[in-house]
Write a protein that holds these residues in place. Structure first.
Motif, short mmCIF file in Angstrom:
data_model
loop_
_atom_site.label_atom_id
_atom_site.label_comp_id
_atom_site.label_asym_id
_atom_site.label_seq_id
_atom_site.Cartn_x
_atom_site.Cartn_y
_atom_site.Cartn_z
N VAL A 1 54.68 38.49 27.14
CA VAL A 1 54.60 39.60 27.37
C VAL A 1 54.66 40.10 29.13
CG1 VAL A 1 53.25 42.03 27.70
CG2 VAL A 1 53.25 40.53 25.59
N MET A 2 53.77 39.10 29.74
CA MET A 2 53.75 39.34 31.04
C MET A 2 53.07 37.73 31.56
SD MET A 2 54.52 41.65 33.55
CE MET A 2 54.50 43.17 32.63
N GLU A 3 53.37 37.41 32.80
CA GLU A 3 52.72 36.35 33.52
C GLU A 3 52.32 36.74 34.99
OE1 GLU A 3 54.67 31.98 35.05
OE2 GLU A 3 55.60 33.02 33.48
N TYR A 4 51.13 36.12 35.30
CA TYR A 4 50.57 36.52 36.77
C TYR A 4 50.08 35.02 37.23
CZ TYR A 4 49.89 40.78 34.19
OH TYR A 4 50.12 42.05 33.51
N SER A 5 50.24 35.07 38.66
CA SER A 5 49.72 33.88 39.40
C SER A 5 48.27 34.04 39.67
CB SER A 5 50.48 33.98 40.85
OG SER A 5 49.81 32.93 41.78
N LEU A 6 47.59 32.95 39.46
CA LEU A 6 46.25 33.08 39.78
C LEU A 6 45.99 32.07 41.23
CD1 LEU A 6 44.71 32.42 36.21
CD2 LEU A 6 44.98 34.79 37.40
N ALA A 7 46.75 32.07 41.85
CA ALA A 7 46.50 31.33 43.29
C ALA A 7 45.53 32.07 44.05
CB ALA A 7 48.14 31.32 44.07
N GLY A 8 44.52 31.24 44.49
CA GLY A 8 43.35 31.77 45.22
C GLY A 8 42.31 32.27 44.11
N SER A 9 42.49 32.15 43.01
CA SER A 9 41.37 32.85 42.04
C SER A 9 39.88 32.04 42.14
CB SER A 9 41.78 32.60 40.71
OG SER A 9 42.15 31.21 40.23
N LYS A 10 39.58 30.98 42.62
CA LYS A 10 38.21 30.56 42.60
C LYS A 10 37.57 31.24 43.67
CE LYS A 10 35.72 26.22 42.93
NZ LYS A 10 35.73 24.67 43.34
N ALA A 11 38.27 31.26 44.94
CA ALA A 11 37.47 32.14 46.01
C ALA A 11 37.25 33.38 45.75
CB ALA A 11 38.11 31.86 47.27
N SER A 12 38.42 33.92 45.11
CA SER A 12 38.33 35.54 44.80
C SER A 12 37.31 35.88 43.79
CB SER A 12 39.79 36.06 44.38
OG SER A 12 40.52 35.71 45.49
N ILE A 13 37.34 34.89 42.62
CA ILE A 13 36.37 35.49 41.64
C ILE A 13 34.88 35.21 42.08
CG2 ILE A 13 35.31 34.39 39.44
CD1 ILE A 13 38.07 36.07 39.15
N ALA A 14 34.64 34.27 43.18
CA ALA A 14 33.23 34.07 43.63
C ALA A 14 33.03 35.26 44.60
CB ALA A 14 33.38 32.92 44.72
N ALA A 15 33.97 36.17 45.26
CA ALA A 15 33.93 37.07 45.98
C ALA A 15 33.42 38.30 45.11
CB ALA A 15 34.99 37.33 46.98
N LEU A 16 34.34 38.48 43.93
CA LEU A 16 33.92 39.42 43.10
C LEU A 16 32.58 39.29 42.44
CD1 LEU A 16 34.73 41.75 41.10
CD2 LEU A 16 35.60 39.77 39.40
N GLY A 17 31.77 38.15 42.36
CA GLY A 17 30.58 37.97 41.88
C GLY A 17 29.59 38.33 42.94
N GLU A 18 30.04 38.24 44.21
CA GLU A 18 29.14 38.53 45.41
C GLU A 18 29.25 40.13 45.62
OE1 GLU A 18 29.60 36.69 49.18
OE2 GLU A 18 29.87 34.59 48.37
N CYS A 19 30.25 40.65 45.41
CA CYS A 19 30.32 42.20 45.38
C CYS A 19 29.60 42.67 44.31
CB CYS A 19 31.91 42.71 45.34
SG CYS A 19 32.14 44.38 45.32
N SER A 20 29.87 42.24 43.20
CA SER A 20 29.03 42.72 41.86
C SER A 20 27.54 42.75 42.10
CB SER A 20 29.50 42.15 40.58
OG SER A 20 29.20 40.82 40.67
N ASP A 21 26.97 41.68 42.75
CA ASP A 21 25.48 41.40 43.06
C ASP A 21 25.07 42.71 43.85
OD1 ASP A 21 25.65 39.01 41.53
OD2 ASP A 21 25.74 37.48 43.28
N GLN A 22 25.79 43.11 44.41
CA GLN A 22 25.34 44.12 45.50
C GLN A 22 25.43 45.71 44.55
OE1 GLN A 22 23.89 43.15 48.50
NE2 GLN A 22 24.63 41.39 47.70
N LEU A 23 25.80 45.64 43.54
CA LEU A 23 25.79 46.96 42.87
C LEU A 23 24.49 47.13 42.12
CD1 LEU A 23 29.36 46.82 40.79
CD2 LEU A 23 28.78 47.93 42.85
#
Length: 166
Positions: A144-166
């Motif tokens: 159906v669709m394909e996505y690059s995940l380049a940079g995902s490790k650091a970005s998922i870590a940043a998502l975790g930090e952001c969500s911890d602040q909610l």
């Protein structure tokens, strides 16, 4: 990463002190390779963080809401699903075994799916963080669709930090 944490705290703290918002507001708290992480304030006073791979017309987004609900969103300007339908789909990350998205919600230009609040949900996010390509397929495995995940490790870590602040 410390800067991400500070940006998210300042953004969320500033919005908390504001009166009821007239529209959705967002602030980019991290950007790396194909990913962008944002803190989002909705007009109903709720907050979320998102990590998104976006190429303008198609995107893959992980949303984390205040109640710790995690939602996947696949978006394409070429889709027009209307409202209220569902579909069974698969996600394959690299060469790993596919994940089933049973009864994913089809809504206008988006496919939406709530990740289970379980070890399966955590394992899925770990695979995204470690992956290089994500393939969205039909239930029978047709692309159906394909996505690059380049940079995902650091970005998922940043998502975790952001969500911890909610």
């Amino acid at each position: 990463m410390k800067g991400i944490l500070c940006s998210a705290v300042i953004f969320v703290a500033g919005l908390t002190a504001a009166p009821v918002l007239a529209e959705t507001t967002s602030q980019t708290v991290y950007k790396y390779k194909h990913w962008e992480v944002e803190a989002v304030a909705f007009d109903d006073g709720s907050y979320a963080c998102l990590a998104e791979v976006d190429d303008t017309t198609d995107s893959f987004t992980l949303w984390v809401y205040q109640d710790n609900t995690v939602k996947l969103q696949f978006y394409s300007t070429s889709w027009d699903f209307g409202e209220g339908d569902t579909a069974d789909l698969q996600i394959k990350i690299g060469n790993r075994s596919p994940w089933s998205l049973n009864a994913a919600e089809l809504y206008q230009n988006s496919i939406l799916f709530d990740l289970p609040d379980s070890s399966q949900g955590v394992n899925f996010i770990k695979e995204v963080a470690q992956g290089s390509r994500l393939f969205l397929n039909t239930a029978s495995g047709e692309p159906v669709m394909e996505y690059s995940l380049a940079g995902s490790k650091a970005s998922i870590a940043a998502l975790g930090e952001c969500s911890d602040q909610l």
